[in-house]
Design an enzyme around this catalytic site. Sequence first.
Site, short mmCIF file in Angstrom:
data_model
loop_
_atom_site.label_atom_id
_atom_site.label_comp_id
_atom_site.label_asym_id
_atom_site.label_seq_id
_atom_site.Cartn_x
_atom_site.Cartn_y
_atom_site.Cartn_z
N SER A 173 82.75 -19.04 44.15
CA SER A 173 82.18 -17.91 43.41
C SER A 173 82.90 -16.65 43.84
O SER A 173 83.38 -16.55 44.98
CB SER A 173 80.69 -17.77 43.70
OG SER A 173 80.18 -16.54 43.24
N TYR A 186 73.76 -17.53 50.06
CA TYR A 186 74.51 -18.22 49.01
C TYR A 186 75.96 -17.75 49.02
O TYR A 186 76.91 -18.56 48.96
CB TYR A 186 73.87 -17.94 47.66
CG TYR A 186 74.69 -18.40 46.47
CD1 TYR A 186 74.65 -19.73 46.05
CD2 TYR A 186 75.48 -17.50 45.75
CE1 TYR A 186 75.39 -20.15 44.96
CE2 TYR A 186 76.23 -17.91 44.66
CZ TYR A 186 76.17 -19.23 44.27
OH TYR A 186 76.91 -19.64 43.18
N LYS A 190 79.65 -19.76 49.70
CA LYS A 190 80.78 -19.75 48.78
C LYS A 190 82.06 -19.27 49.47
O LYS A 190 83.16 -19.69 49.11
CB LYS A 190 80.44 -18.89 47.56
CG LYS A 190 79.35 -19.48 46.68
CD LYS A 190 79.75 -20.87 46.16
CE LYS A 190 78.77 -21.44 45.18
NZ LYS A 190 79.22 -22.71 44.57
#
Length: 282
Positions: A173, A186, A190
């Site tokens: 991401s 999160y 990534k």
Amino acid sequence: MFRPSFQRLLSLSSGGGRSYIMQSVRGIQTPRKLEGKVALVTASSDGIGLAIARRLAQDGARVLVSSRKQQNVDKAVQELKREGLDVEGTVCHVGKDEDRVKLVNTAVQKFGGIDILVSNAAVNPFFGNMLDSTDEVWEKILDINVKATFLLVKLVVPKMQERGGGSIVIVSSVGGFMPFPALGPYSVSKTALLGLTKALVPELTPLNIRVNCLAPGLIRTKFSSALWKDESVLDQLKVKLGISRIGEPEECAGAVSFLCSPDASYVTGETIVVAGGGQSRL
């Protein structure tokens, strides 16, 4: 003498299975660039994963779709088959060892091998200040987003070796470069995937397996809805973009197809950012 040897190198660099040789004679139809390849795509019943599965199949691959729920798998497979695409599906929770093994075995049983892996599955059980996140949050995010990705790679590598090579795309991401608001854990996971991609290259290159990374930005999916449904958050994010709109899942799929194809035969260890001009440097 040079051209045949170059074509052979191009075929090998794209992974195992049937070779891909471009026809340059006018009027002769060229094969689709992933013709004869078998692709395994995780979390591919919706959003970016579904768009990737569709594009790989449109480009000639036989694709195994997977998701955690049977009804979602069935819906995606039916949709893609109605479009005339060569797909099958199976349930897979990537955090479960037995499901990962079943996923790989199913691809081999149904299609005869694996040439392409797109590791797209991810979770995010937390939204808020990172200092409020718990041990359980970190354990779940790192287990699914990072550890499971690596373990799935380990499973597919021997299958790719049997085919003479392959291509792996790990979906990270743009949040791995510049953390999204309220998505600290999160975003860290990534970032780890960017590092995992680089770390795998020295070990996979001698096996004729390329590994690259996709870093989507703000894409219109259910998974990212917490960001784009909140107008105030969305406005903050748009300010940082060169293209001031939300991306669509299909805008990620073409990049993945490129990375899996002979067109990217000299590309490994790289991250392609599809983020509308969002910051993409650590």
